[in-house]
Design a protein around this motif. Structure first.
Motif, PDB file in Angstrom:
ATOM      1  N   VAL A 262       0.832  -1.108  -0.178  1.00  0.00           N
ATOM      2  CA  VAL A 262      -0.065   0.093   0.073  1.00  0.00           C
ATOM      3  C   VAL A 262       0.705   1.232  -0.123  1.00  0.00           C
ATOM      4  N   TYR A 263       1.679   1.338   1.014  1.00  0.00           N
ATOM      5  CA  TYR A 263       2.779   2.644   1.022  1.00  0.00           C
ATOM      6  C   TYR A 263       3.452   2.618  -0.394  1.00  0.00           C
ATOM      7  N   THR A 264       3.594   3.852  -0.872  1.00  0.00           N
ATOM      8  CA  THR A 264       4.545   4.056  -2.056  1.00  0.00           C
ATOM      9  C   THR A 264       5.851   4.794  -1.831  1.00  0.00           C
ATOM     10  N   GLU A 265       6.037   5.470  -0.673  1.00  0.00           N
ATOM     11  CA  GLU A 265       7.300   6.214  -0.435  1.00  0.00           C
ATOM     12  C   GLU A 265       7.887   5.851   0.583  1.00  0.00           C
ATOM     13  N   SER A 266       7.375   5.567   1.831  1.00  0.00           N
ATOM     14  CA  SER A 266       7.786   5.101   3.114  1.00  0.00           C
ATOM     15  C   SER A 266       6.737   4.309   4.049  1.00  0.00           C
ATOM     16  N   ASP A 267       7.404   3.567   4.928  1.00  0.00           N
ATOM     17  CA  ASP A 267       6.262   3.021   5.881  1.00  0.00           C
ATOM     18  C   ASP A 267       6.407   3.838   7.218  1.00  0.00           C
ATOM     19  N   PRO A 268       5.609   4.327   7.709  1.00  0.00           N
ATOM     20  CA  PRO A 268       5.768   5.457   8.816  1.00  0.00           C
ATOM     21  C   PRO A 268       6.336   4.579  10.148  1.00  0.00           C
ATOM     22  N   ARG A 269       5.996   3.474  10.004  1.00  0.00           N
ATOM     23  CA  ARG A 269       6.516   2.789  11.393  1.00  0.00           C
ATOM     24  C   ARG A 269       8.022   2.468  11.429  1.00  0.00           C
ATOM     25  N   ASN A 270       8.638   2.561  10.165  1.00  0.00           N
ATOM     26  CA  ASN A 270      10.155   2.183  10.055  1.00  0.00           C
ATOM     27  C   ASN A 270      11.119   3.327  10.661  1.00  0.00           C
ATOM     28  N   ALA A 271      10.824   4.562  10.505  1.00  0.00           N
ATOM     29  CA  ALA A 271      11.405   5.791  11.469  1.00  0.00           C
ATOM     30  C   ALA A 271      11.478   5.546  12.880  1.00  0.00           C
ATOM     31  N   ILE A 272      10.338   5.034  13.371  1.00  0.00           N
ATOM     32  CA  ILE A 272      10.052   4.890  14.614  1.00  0.00           C
ATOM     33  C   ILE A 272      11.097   3.554  15.293  1.00  0.00           C
ATOM     34  N   ILE A 273      10.992   2.626  14.614  1.00  0.00           N
ATOM     35  CA  ILE A 273      11.571   1.565  15.044  1.00  0.00           C
ATOM     36  C   ILE A 273      13.292   1.623  14.938  1.00  0.00           C
ATOM     37  N   LYS A 274      13.546   2.350  13.900  1.00  0.00           N
ATOM     38  CA  LYS A 274      15.005   2.552  13.475  1.00  0.00           C
ATOM     39  C   LYS A 274      15.533   3.314  14.167  1.00  0.00           C
ATOM     40  N   GLN A 275      14.870   4.551  15.011  1.00  0.00           N
ATOM     41  CA  GLN A 275      15.520   5.129  15.986  1.00  0.00           C
ATOM     42  C   GLN A 275      15.565   4.456  17.196  1.00  0.00           C
ATOM     43  N   TRP A 276      14.777   3.415  17.434  1.00  0.00           N
ATOM     44  CA  TRP A 276      15.053   2.752  18.876  1.00  0.00           C
ATOM     45  C   TRP A 276      16.336   1.693  18.476  1.00  0.00           C
ATOM     46  N   SER A 277      16.263   1.160  17.196  1.00  0.00           N
ATOM     47  CA  SER A 277      17.449   0.086  16.842  1.00  0.00           C
ATOM     48  C   SER A 277      18.662   0.892  17.049  1.00  0.00           C
ATOM     49  N   GLU A 278      18.828   2.222  16.701  1.00  0.00           N
ATOM     50  CA  GLU A 278      19.985   2.766  17.060  1.00  0.00           C
ATOM     51  C   GLU A 278      20.416   2.985  18.252  1.00  0.00           C
ATOM     52  N   LYS A 279      19.226   3.369  19.145  1.00  0.00           N
ATOM     53  CA  LYS A 279      19.526   3.274  20.555  1.00  0.00           C
ATOM     54  C   LYS A 279      20.048   2.187  21.291  1.00  0.00           C
ATOM     55  N   ASP A 283      23.687   0.938  22.761  1.00  0.00           N
ATOM     56  CA  ASP A 283      23.647   0.346  24.357  1.00  0.00           C
ATOM     57  C   ASP A 283      24.549  -0.892  24.288  1.00  0.00           C
ATOM     58  N   VAL A 284      24.448  -1.677  23.252  1.00  0.00           N
ATOM     59  CA  VAL A 284      25.083  -3.052  23.046  1.00  0.00           C
ATOM     60  C   VAL A 284      26.605  -2.733  22.549  1.00  0.00           C
ATOM     61  N   GLY A 285      26.941  -1.583  21.873  1.00  0.00           N
ATOM     62  CA  GLY A 285      28.245  -1.265  21.310  1.00  0.00           C
ATOM     63  C   GLY A 285      28.328  -1.922  20.203  1.00  0.00           C
ATOM     64  N   ASP A 286      27.164  -2.004  19.377  1.00  0.00           N
ATOM     65  CA  ASP A 286      27.214  -2.423  18.182  1.00  0.00           C
ATOM     66  C   ASP A 286      27.925  -1.629  16.957  1.00  0.00           C
ATOM     67  N   ASP A 287      28.831  -2.026  16.059  1.00  0.00           N
ATOM     68  CA  ASP A 287      29.280  -1.096  15.004  1.00  0.00           C
ATOM     69  C   ASP A 287      29.426  -1.858  13.636  1.00  0.00           C
ATOM     70  N   VAL A 288      28.445  -3.001  13.711  1.00  0.00           N
ATOM     71  CA  VAL A 288      28.199  -3.820  12.317  1.00  0.00           C
ATOM     72  C   VAL A 288      26.883  -3.638  11.760  1.00  0.00           C
ATOM     73  N   LEU A 289      25.999  -4.328  12.863  1.00  0.00           N
ATOM     74  CA  LEU A 289      24.730  -4.637  12.296  1.00  0.00           C
ATOM     75  C   LEU A 289      23.686  -3.289  11.967  1.00  0.00           C
ATOM     76  N   TYR A 290      23.973  -2.270  12.749  1.00  0.00           N
ATOM     77  CA  TYR A 290      23.149  -1.191  12.600  1.00  0.00           C
ATOM     78  C   TYR A 290      23.638  -0.277  11.303  1.00  0.00           C
ATOM     79  N   PRO A 291      25.088  -0.381  11.031  1.00  0.00           N
ATOM     80  CA  PRO A 291      25.781   0.423  10.131  1.00  0.00           C
ATOM     81  C   PRO A 291      25.209  -0.509   8.676  1.00  0.00           C
ATOM     82  N   VAL A 292      25.274  -1.735   8.874  1.00  0.00           N
ATOM     83  CA  VAL A 292      24.969  -2.466   7.780  1.00  0.00           C
ATOM     84  C   VAL A 292      23.440  -2.271   7.252  1.00  0.00           C
TER      85      VAL A 292
END
Ligand SMILES: CC(=O)SCCNC(=O)CCNC(=O)[C@H](O)C(C)(C)COP(=O)(O)OP(=O)(O)OC[C@H]1O[C@@H](n2cnc3c(N)ncnc32)[C@H](O)[C@@H]1OP(=O)(O)O
Ligand SMILES: O=C([O-])CC(=O)C(=O)O
Length: 375
Positions: A262-279, A283-292
């Motif tokens: 349905v969405y054609t340009e973005s999924d509004p849920r992505n920006a929200i969960i992305k922010q939490w993934s970055e946090k 928190d875990v000191g990841d420098d691979v999975l998030y940048p990937v």
């Protein structure tokens, strides 16, 4: 991304019924539940408030929320017969199959005998799904029979507590809360439509939800969060991810966690969960999975104008919280049961059996040749 083709295969863009529960892809605000923007809900509410909103139409007062949480807490225990069934499911079973069986078995033990019981049975499923998946997981993987009647305040906290045998920290409980809000409801997606088709025959709630779990399991729908994890963990750097992704696109492979019906340009849920993934990465000191993950997002948009859907950054977020990949889609069930059940109630309140027609493409009318003459 190109304009969506409407009609034809997949019924894209066809209105197949009415709902007062949510809007998806309506301009201005990408996703709303009963008139509230999902971003607003994710910033200001607990999941249980959103579940209450979806079921009862309005956000609860403090007293109503406390009562509702009390009701759900009182429904976390599993009957002995269900525990015995869960103990017989092998450790290498797919956890979505466990959810499907758990739901169906509960329907045998505590079935919906009349539609007057629908809200009670929906609450029971909402409270019991975390217990079902964790009871099976911990028994089959760790050989322990866990206590599912914990005093955790939230559904997300209850789940993490049972899974890891210790109460989660505030960050993890908050991410679970947001995640469950983001996954709660999404109009006529494939699993919800499955539930509504089943409801339209006047079947019981457990059958509707069991069918919906089966539809959610596939990698084109809820199963994409697990598939996204399997993709990103193959790469040891963002540059490697870019190189491999370009090859996959060249070979016309599908990249799970991208695109949307349905969405054609973005999924509004992505920006929200992305922010939490970055946090969580910090928190875990990841420098691979998030940048990937971020590089995958950039490459897919640059090359194909394909954007991350709700599932993509859920993969890294859940991983950073130590949740095994195969339990990702069951978390989706723990949340979406609210939307599914509310759609079942809506269908029942204004029902006509859902029975579309097919365009016939087979042979013209012909006569049966008796088997003895068929050679
Ligand atoms: C919570 C959720 O359920 S969200 C959805 C989760 N699913 C996934 O992440 C699976 C990957 N994505 C997909 O398979 C699709 O994008 C779907 C199933 C979500 C939507 O399907 P459709 O509406 O049919 O896709 P759409 O019409 O936008 O596709 C347009 C073109 O982009 C391509 N495309 C769409 N998504 C992707 C993708 N993830 N990777 C590569 N190519 C893609 C399609 O193959 C199609 O190409 P074609 O015209 O050459 O056939
Ligand atoms: O709406 C869809 O097709 C899939 C989806 O994002 C969801 O169910 O959350």
């Amino acid at each position: 991304m190109a304009e969506k083709k409407v009609g034809g295969a997949g019924l894209r863009g066809q209105v197949a019924g009415k709902t007062a529960l949510s809007t998806v892809g309506v301009s201005g605000s990408g996703l709303t539940y009963r008139g509230y923007d999902v971003k607003d809900l994710a910033e200001n509410c607990e999941f249980e408030e959103v579940a209450y909103l979806i079921f009862y139409g309005e956000l609860p007062t403090r007293a109503q929320l406390a009562d509702y949480k009390g009701v759900l807490k009182g429904m976390r225990g599993l009957p002995q017969a269900l525990k015995e069934v869960l103990e017989r499911i092998p450790a290498d079973a797919h956890p979505m199959d466990v959810m499907r069986t758990g739901c169906s078995m509960l329907g045998n033990l505590e079935g919906e005998e009349s539609f007057d019981q629908q809200q009670d049975r929906a609450n029971r499923l909402l409270a019991a799904f975390p217990s079902i998946i964790c009871y099976w997981y911990r028994f089959s993987h760790d050989g322990v029979r866990i206590e599912t009647e914990t005093d955790d305040d939230s559904i997300g906290g209850h789940f993490l507590h049972m899974l890891r045998d210790e109460k989660p920290n505030a960050l993890h409980e908050q991410v679970m809360n947001v995640s469950l809000i983001l996954y709660a409801e999404h109009e006529f997606n494939a699993s919800t439509f499955t539930a509504r088709v089943c409801a339209s025959t006047l079947s019981d709630l457990f059958s509707c939800i069991t069918g919906a779990i089966g539809s959610l399991r596939g990698p084109l729908h809820g199963g994409a969060n697990e598939a996204a994890m399997e993709l990103i963990e193959r790469f040891s750097s963002a540059d490697e991810a870019e190189k491999e992704l370009l090859g996959m696109l060249e070979r016309k492979e599908k990249i799970m966690g991208f695109g949307h019906a349905v969405y054609t340009e973005s999924d509004p849920r992505n920006a929200i969960i992305k922010q939490w993934s970055e946090k969580l990465a910090a928190d875990v000191g990841d420098d691979v999975l998030y940048p990937v993950s971020v590089r995958c997002e950039e490459v897919m948009w640059r090359e194909k104008k394909l954007f991350c859907n709700a599932d993509f950054f859920h993969a890294s977020a859940y991983h950073f919280m130590g949740i095994p990949t195969k339990l990702f889609t069951p978390i989706f069930v723990m949340s979406r049961v609210t939307g599914w059940a509310a759609h079942v109630f809506e269908q029942r309140a204004d029902n006509r059996i859902i029975r579309p027609s097919a365009e016939y493409t087979g042979p013209e009318l012909r006569k049966v040749v008796p088997i003895a003459e068929r050679g």
